[in-house]
Write a protein that holds these residues in place. Structure first.
Motif, PDB file in Angstrom:
ATOM      1  N   GLY A 150       0.809  -1.202   0.000  1.00 55.61           N
ATOM      2  CA  GLY A 150       0.000   0.000   0.000  1.00 55.61           C
ATOM      3  C   GLY A 150       0.840   1.248   0.000  1.00 55.61           C
ATOM      4  O   GLY A 150       2.077   1.181   0.071  1.00 55.61           O
ATOM      5  N   TRP A 151       0.169   2.393  -0.063  1.00 52.67           N
ATOM      6  CA  TRP A 151       0.863   3.662  -0.093  1.00 52.67           C
ATOM      7  C   TRP A 151      -0.081   4.772   0.320  1.00 52.67           C
ATOM      8  O   TRP A 151      -1.295   4.624   0.313  1.00 52.67           O
ATOM      9  CB  TRP A 151       1.453   3.932  -1.473  1.00 52.67           C
ATOM     10  N   VAL A 152       0.512   5.916   0.659  1.00 46.51           N
ATOM     11  CA  VAL A 152      -0.235   7.116   1.023  1.00 46.51           C
ATOM     12  C   VAL A 152      -0.830   7.695  -0.251  1.00 46.51           C
ATOM     13  O   VAL A 152      -0.142   7.831  -1.263  1.00 46.51           O
ATOM     14  CB  VAL A 152       0.691   8.146   1.701  1.00 46.51           C
ATOM     15  N   ILE A 153      -2.129   8.037  -0.214  1.00 44.48           N
ATOM     16  CA  ILE A 153      -2.767   8.612  -1.398  1.00 44.48           C
ATOM     17  C   ILE A 153      -3.277  10.034  -1.166  1.00 44.48           C
ATOM     18  O   ILE A 153      -3.904  10.609  -2.051  1.00 44.48           O
ATOM     19  CB  ILE A 153      -3.902   7.706  -1.934  1.00 44.48           C
ATOM     20  N   SER A 154      -3.009  10.602   0.016  1.00 46.24           N
ATOM     21  CA  SER A 154      -3.385  11.996   0.265  1.00 46.24           C
ATOM     22  C   SER A 154      -2.337  12.639   1.158  1.00 46.24           C
ATOM     23  O   SER A 154      -1.651  11.965   1.912  1.00 46.24           O
ATOM     24  CB  SER A 154      -4.745  12.085   0.955  1.00 46.24           C
ATOM     25  N   ARG A 155      -2.249  13.939   1.063  1.00 44.68           N
ATOM     26  CA  ARG A 155      -1.379  14.700   1.956  1.00 44.68           C
ATOM     27  C   ARG A 155      -2.218  15.650   2.806  1.00 44.68           C
ATOM     28  O   ARG A 155      -1.812  16.750   3.116  1.00 44.68           O
ATOM     29  CB  ARG A 155      -0.323  15.471   1.165  1.00 44.68           C
ATOM     30  N   PHE A 156      -3.434  15.185   3.158  1.00 44.52           N
ATOM     31  CA  PHE A 156      -4.272  15.931   4.079  1.00 44.52           C
ATOM     32  C   PHE A 156      -4.791  14.953   5.125  1.00 44.52           C
ATOM     33  O   PHE A 156      -4.938  13.768   4.866  1.00 44.52           O
ATOM     34  CB  PHE A 156      -5.416  16.664   3.367  1.00 44.52           C
ATOM     35  N   SER A 157      -5.026  15.457   6.317  1.00 47.55           N
ATOM     36  CA  SER A 157      -5.480  14.618   7.424  1.00 47.55           C
ATOM     37  C   SER A 157      -6.962  14.322   7.315  1.00 47.55           C
ATOM     38  O   SER A 157      -7.756  15.196   6.974  1.00 47.55           O
ATOM     39  CB  SER A 157      -5.232  15.323   8.756  1.00 47.55           C
ATOM     40  N   ILE A 158      -7.307  13.072   7.612  1.00 45.22           N
ATOM     41  CA  ILE A 158      -8.706  12.665   7.722  1.00 45.22           C
ATOM     42  C   ILE A 158      -8.864  12.066   9.120  1.00 45.22           C
ATOM     43  O   ILE A 158      -8.604  10.900   9.334  1.00 45.22           O
ATOM     44  CB  ILE A 158      -9.102  11.640   6.642  1.00 45.22           C
ATOM     45  N   GLU A 159      -9.221  12.930  10.068  1.00 50.72           N
ATOM     46  CA  GLU A 159      -9.314  12.499  11.456  1.00 50.72           C
ATOM     47  C   GLU A 159     -10.690  11.956  11.811  1.00 50.72           C
ATOM     48  O   GLU A 159     -10.845  11.292  12.818  1.00 50.72           O
ATOM     49  CB  GLU A 159      -8.957  13.663  12.387  1.00 50.72           C
ATOM     50  N   LYS A 160     -11.681  12.218  10.999  1.00 49.62           N
ATOM     51  CA  LYS A 160     -13.051  11.744  11.235  1.00 49.62           C
ATOM     52  C   LYS A 160     -13.327  10.554  10.322  1.00 49.62           C
ATOM     53  O   LYS A 160     -12.639  10.358   9.322  1.00 49.62           O
ATOM     54  CB  LYS A 160     -14.054  12.863  10.933  1.00 49.62           C
ATOM     55  N   PRO A 161     -14.349   9.766  10.620  1.00 50.54           N
ATOM     56  CA  PRO A 161     -14.701   8.654   9.725  1.00 50.54           C
ATOM     57  C   PRO A 161     -14.998   9.154   8.314  1.00 50.54           C
ATOM     58  O   PRO A 161     -15.488  10.267   8.120  1.00 50.54           O
ATOM     59  CB  PRO A 161     -15.957   8.065  10.373  1.00 50.54           C
ATOM     60  N   PHE A 162     -14.681   8.328   7.330  1.00 49.31           N
ATOM     61  CA  PHE A 162     -14.921   8.655   5.936  1.00 49.31           C
ATOM     62  C   PHE A 162     -15.480   7.433   5.227  1.00 49.31           C
ATOM     63  O   PHE A 162     -15.458   6.333   5.762  1.00 49.31           O
ATOM     64  CB  PHE A 162     -13.646   9.142   5.240  1.00 49.31           C
ATOM     65  N   VAL A 163     -15.977   7.640   3.999  1.00 52.07           N
ATOM     66  CA  VAL A 163     -16.548   6.557   3.206  1.00 52.07           C
ATOM     67  C   VAL A 163     -15.984   6.649   1.796  1.00 52.07           C
ATOM     68  O   VAL A 163     -15.879   7.743   1.232  1.00 52.07           O
ATOM     69  CB  VAL A 163     -18.093   6.660   3.159  1.00 52.07           C
ATOM     70  N   ILE A 164     -15.639   5.504   1.227  1.00 52.61           N
ATOM     71  CA  ILE A 164     -15.271   5.393  -0.180  1.00 52.61           C
ATOM     72  C   ILE A 164     -16.466   4.738  -0.874  1.00 52.61           C
ATOM     73  O   ILE A 164     -16.892   3.657  -0.484  1.00 52.61           O
ATOM     74  CB  ILE A 164     -14.023   4.511  -0.389  1.00 52.61           C
ATOM     75  N   SER A 165     -17.012   5.400  -1.889  1.00 53.48           N
ATOM     76  CA  SER A 165     -18.164   4.848  -2.606  1.00 53.48           C
ATOM     77  C   SER A 165     -18.158   5.345  -4.043  1.00 53.48           C
ATOM     78  O   SER A 165     -18.014   6.548  -4.279  1.00 53.48           O
ATOM     79  CB  SER A 165     -19.462   5.260  -1.922  1.00 53.48           C
ATOM     80  N   GLY A 166     -18.285   4.414  -4.983  1.00 51.65           N
ATOM     81  CA  GLY A 166     -18.347   4.782  -6.389  1.00 51.65           C
ATOM     82  C   GLY A 166     -17.129   5.545  -6.865  1.00 51.65           C
ATOM     83  O   GLY A 166     -17.236   6.393  -7.750  1.00 51.65           O
ATOM     84  N   GLY A 167     -15.978   5.269  -6.286  1.00 53.49           N
ATOM     85  CA  GLY A 167     -14.753   5.944  -6.691  1.00 53.49           C
ATOM     86  C   GLY A 167     -14.559   7.319  -6.083  1.00 53.49           C
ATOM     87  O   GLY A 167     -13.637   8.034  -6.433  1.00 53.49           O
ATOM     88  N   PHE A 168     -15.440   7.698  -5.142  1.00 59.89           N
ATOM     89  CA  PHE A 168     -15.323   9.010  -4.510  1.00 59.89           C
ATOM     90  C   PHE A 168     -15.093   8.843  -3.009  1.00 59.89           C
ATOM     91  O   PHE A 168     -15.573   7.898  -2.389  1.00 59.89           O
ATOM     92  CB  PHE A 168     -16.591   9.839  -4.733  1.00 59.89           C
ATOM     93  N   LEU A 169     -14.400   9.817  -2.441  1.00 62.86           N
ATOM     94  CA  LEU A 169     -14.151   9.887  -1.008  1.00 62.86           C
ATOM     95  C   LEU A 169     -15.112  10.904  -0.401  1.00 62.86           C
ATOM     96  O   LEU A 169     -15.199  12.032  -0.879  1.00 62.86           O
ATOM     97  CB  LEU A 169     -12.703  10.319  -0.766  1.00 62.86           C
ATOM     98  N   TYR A 170     -15.830  10.487   0.626  1.00 64.42           N
ATOM     99  CA  TYR A 170     -16.742  11.374   1.343  1.00 64.42           C
ATOM    100  C   TYR A 170     -16.272  11.456   2.794  1.00 64.42           C
ATOM    101  O   TYR A 170     -16.077  10.441   3.443  1.00 64.42           O
ATOM    102  CB  TYR A 170     -18.172  10.830   1.302  1.00 64.42           C
TER     103      TYR A 170
END
Length: 171
Positions: A150-170
């Motif tokens: 694996g690898w890092v795919i962002s250079r911003f913090s996501i400290e809250k829960p998130f969802v990946i759906s349909g190729g998008f990050l929410y």
């Protein structure tokens, strides 16, 4: 009866009672037959193929149960903080780096440690895992189940829960 961690199979809704206890209960989808079926406080309740999977709230043990609350079985020997189910695979997020991330194939019962690091907000999309890394500023990571890398795919913090759906990050 207020509740948490809802999951449904056939004509029953399973949940933990919203109180300090968080004990397992079930009710018919028509609102009838409310029954408490467990004495142990649970969280992250999932039902699949007529088995309930959960984390015991007091000690973090991952267990399976029959829908009547009997047949308790401990699945792995680690302290867990979250469960995710995808494509006949149960993913167990450990409480710390030594517990890491474990996958249990529910078809054959085999378990495999995938990562030995702390992760947060696990999402599974096909053969890809997405998670925030608390030890690297909560940057978003992608990890391939096929390539086992694996690898890092962002250079911003996501400290809250998130969802990946349909190729998008929410988030």
């Amino acid at each position: 009866q207020p509740g948490n961690y809802f999951t449904c199979e056939n004509s029953n809704l399973f949940f933990t009672i919203s109180s300090p206890s968080g004990k397992l209960a079930k009710v018919g989808l028509n609102g009838s037959n409310l029954v408490r079926i467990g004495q142990t406080p649970l969280k992250y309740l999932i039902i699949h193929n007529n088995l309930l999977y959960a984390i015991e709230a007091d000690d973090g043990q991952v267990i399976s149960l029959q829908p009547d609350g009997n047949g308790r079985r401990q699945l792995v020997d680690l302290q867990a903080i979250a469960l995710t189910l995808s494509d006949e695979r149960l993913f167990i997020t450990g409480a710390d780096a030594s517990a890491g991330l474990t996958m249990i194939n529910l078809t054959d019962g085999k378990s495999e440690t995938l990562l030995q690091q702390q992760i947060s907000s696990l999402n599974v999309c096909g053969d890809w895992l997405y998670y925030a890394d608390p030890n690297n500023e909560n940057y978003l990571n992608a990890w391939s189940l096929q390539e086992k890398t694996g690898w890092v795919i962002s250079r911003f913090s996501i400290e809250k829960p998130f969802v990946i759906s349909g190729g998008f990050l929410y988030y």
